[in-house]
Structures are given as C-alpha cells and as structure tokens.
Design a protein around this motif. Structure first.
Motif, PDB file in Angstrom:
ATOM      1  N   GLU A  59       0.835  -1.211   0.000  1.00  0.00           N
ATOM      2  CA  GLU A  59       0.000   0.000   0.000  1.00  0.00           C
ATOM      3  C   GLU A  59       0.875   1.268   0.000  1.00  0.00           C
ATOM      4  O   GLU A  59       0.610   2.228  -0.724  1.00  0.00           O
ATOM      5  CB  GLU A  59      -0.877  -0.037   1.254  1.00  0.00           C
ATOM      6  N   GLN A  60       1.929   1.221   0.797  1.00  0.00           N
ATOM      7  CA  GLN A  60       2.838   2.380   0.844  1.00  0.00           C
ATOM      8  C   GLN A  60       3.537   2.588  -0.495  1.00  0.00           C
ATOM      9  O   GLN A  60       3.804   3.713  -0.906  1.00  0.00           O
ATOM     10  CB  GLN A  60       3.889   2.175   1.953  1.00  0.00           C
ATOM     11  N   ARG A  61       3.826   1.493  -1.157  1.00  0.00           N
ATOM     12  CA  ARG A  61       4.497   1.603  -2.451  1.00  0.00           C
ATOM     13  C   ARG A  61       3.613   2.353  -3.452  1.00  0.00           C
ATOM     14  O   ARG A  61       4.085   3.176  -4.234  1.00  0.00           O
ATOM     15  CB  ARG A  61       4.822   0.201  -2.986  1.00  0.00           C
ATOM     16  N   GLN A  62       2.302   2.076  -3.397  1.00  0.00           N
ATOM     17  CA  GLN A  62       1.351   2.794  -4.265  1.00  0.00           C
ATOM     18  C   GLN A  62       1.406   4.294  -3.972  1.00  0.00           C
ATOM     19  O   GLN A  62       1.425   5.112  -4.880  1.00  0.00           O
ATOM     20  CB  GLN A  62      -0.090   2.272  -4.035  1.00  0.00           C
ATOM     21  N   ILE A  63       1.450   4.619  -2.681  1.00  0.00           N
ATOM     22  CA  ILE A  63       1.524   6.037  -2.293  1.00  0.00           C
ATOM     23  C   ILE A  63       2.840   6.644  -2.795  1.00  0.00           C
ATOM     24  O   ILE A  63       2.869   7.758  -3.318  1.00  0.00           O
ATOM     25  CB  ILE A  63       1.393   6.178  -0.755  1.00  0.00           C
ATOM     26  N   ALA A  64       3.907   5.862  -2.672  1.00  0.00           N
ATOM     27  CA  ALA A  64       5.232   6.358  -3.070  1.00  0.00           C
ATOM     28  C   ALA A  64       5.306   6.684  -4.564  1.00  0.00           C
ATOM     29  O   ALA A  64       6.113   7.518  -4.986  1.00  0.00           O
ATOM     30  CB  ALA A  64       6.303   5.331  -2.700  1.00  0.00           C
TER      31      ALA A  64
END
Ligand code: AMP
Length: 273
Positions: free
Chosen positions: A185-190
């Motif tokens: 999920e954080q990777r999507q935000i990144a």
C-alpha cells in the motif's frame, strides 16, 4: 586496497570506483556498469557509513546483504570489492572530518544537518584509500553529487566525478535500498513522488513559469496521494539549488517525503531541450 590500485596505476590501468552502502539494486549496478565500460578496473565499495546517519535514523535496520551484493557486482564485471569494518574506517580517536560545502545547507541540509558532513568525510576517505581516476555517483542523490563535486574541486582531490542517470522500477519509483521498507500500500503512495515530478515537468514544458504555484501544486498532489509528511518540494537552479521563481530553464525539481517511516527522495531535471 591502496597497494592494489597503486600497482594498477603503475601498469597504466584506468581505475573506476563506485562507492555504495550495499543492498544493491539496478541503480547501483548501472553505476558499476558505467565504470566497467569506461575504465580498465572497477573497485566497488560497500560501507554503511554511520556518520551520515543522525540519531534516530535507520542506521541499525539499514539492509545488509554482503554475499548477494558481491555476486551482483561480480556479475557486471566489477573487479574488486572493498568493504571495510566500521572501526577500520573510524578507529578510536578518529576526529577529523570534512566541513561540507555551502550547497549542503539547503534542502537535505535543512532536514538532515549532519548528513552531508558525514557523506563528504567518508567519500574523501574512500577516495584517499582507493585512489581511483574516476568515481561514479547517481543523480538519484542530486544534491549529494553537487556536494561531492564541490568538495573535490575545493580540496583538490585528483579524481573525475561522473554522475549517472536515475534508474527507476517499471512503475516509475526511483530505485532505493530503502524501498524494501515499503508495504504494498505504501508503495502505491510512493508512486505519487515520480508522478508529481512527471506532471510538474510537463506543466513547465508547456510554459508554466510560476515557481511558487508549481511547488504549491506539487505539495498538494503529494498530500492528496497520502504521503505521511513532506520534508521539501523545490523547483531550483540545477547548479546552486536556489529557488527558481520565476522558473527559468534549466531547473531541477526535487522532492523529499516520508511514506510511513520511510524517507524517500527523487528529482528530475527540466531543460530547455
Ligand atoms: P547508496 O548505496 O544509497 O549510498 O547509493 C550509492 C550510489 O548509488 C549513490 O551514488 C547513489 O546516488 C546511487 N544510486 C542509488 N539509487 C540509484 C538509482 N535509482 N539510480 C541511479 N543511481 C542510484
């Protein structure tokens, strides 16, 4: 290490050096490949340098995978790997350091005030030990390259500095050893980091010259995408890193944000061509 390179230099070999902190990815390997192509002998270094981490940063949990790294470097044709222990680089009583140049005070320097002093010191020490003709660094760490170039000029270090382009994953995320910290999920935000840079670049290319408005929009886009916090977003002169407002090309766009506890940086040049 010093004697090995001295021997090579005497035999007329051109020596390249690729300093890293390990946990290697295709970004690091692109530097190694450039050195293998452009020089006769390549020395890679792996050293997780404590003096460039502030207390509370990720020194202890920084990924370490020496055996895997050694294989990756051998695979692209690196000839020597120098990976000293911390107490060899900083023996007890070691107390001299490099005062990083003025350009280190902006951007990263505002949020990590001791970082570039540590970087400049370790890079100078590694260059002194290895003694290469050329040293390779990534544009991913844009300000770092500027700091190192200036240090090498100011302190008369006899080495050529080559900066290599940013290597990205297919989704656009700039490769970083710290990306392993990110959840899916954080990777999507990144991904909003490279997305924000790309969109800003397009807007500048289509004629927008309002630096303040551009930074405001970039910040908003990052916040809307869910980044945890922003250290800086800048539209800057590529040489001085001073704010470019109004925007006069070329400029460099730079972002540093946290996604969760992971600090990520990225940048992109916009030039008149
Ligand atoms: P590090 O191990 O993070 O200290 O990085 C070692 C070198 O690799 C530095 O010169 C970085 O700028 C460079 N580097 C790191 N990530 C990338 C990337 N995605 N593309 C190109 N160079 C990179």
């Amino acid at each position: 290490m010093t004697r090995v390179v001295e021997g090579l230099r005497i035999r007329g070999k051109k020596v390249g050096c690729v300093p890293t902190m390990g946990a290697l990815h295709a970004g690091h390997l692109s530097l190694a490949r450039a050195s293998v192509e452009q020089t006769d002998v390549t020395v890679a270094t792996i050293f997780v340098n404590p003096t460039q981490f502030a207390p509370g940063e990720d020194l202890d949990k920084y990924p370490r995978q020496l055996a895997e790294d050694a294989d990756l470097l051998a695979g692209v044709g690196v000839n020597y790997l120098f990976c000293p222990q911390t107490d060899v680089m900083y023996p007890p009583g070691s107390s001299t350091s490099v005062l990083a140049p003025k350009i280190s005070k902006r951007l990263e320097g505002e949020f990590r005030p001791t970082h570039f002093g540590g970087v400049a010191t370790i890079v100078l020490k590694l260059l002194n030990i290895v003694g290469p003709h050329v040293a390779y660094f990534g544009q991913k760490d844009y300000q770092q390259v500027a700091v190192i170039r200036k240090m090498v000029t100011d302190l008369n270090v006899p080495v050529e500095i080559v900066a290599c382009p940013i290597i990205r994953d297919p989704d656009g995320l700039a490769m970083s050893s710290r990306n392993v910290y990110l959840s899916a999920e954080q990777r999507q935000i990144a991904l909003s980091i490279s997305g924000t840079l790309r969109e800003a670049k397009e807007r500048i290319e289509s004629g927008n010259r309002d630096g303040y408005e551009m930074v405001t929009e970039m910040r908003q886009r990052l916040i809307d995408s869910g980044v945890t916090s922003i250290d800086y977003v800048a539209v800057a002169n590529p040489d001085t890193l001073e704010t470019a407002d109004p925007i006069e090309l070329p400029v460099v766009l730079l972002i540093a944000v946290y996604v969760g506890k992971t600090r990520l940086i990225d940048n992109c040049i916009v030039d008149p061509s």
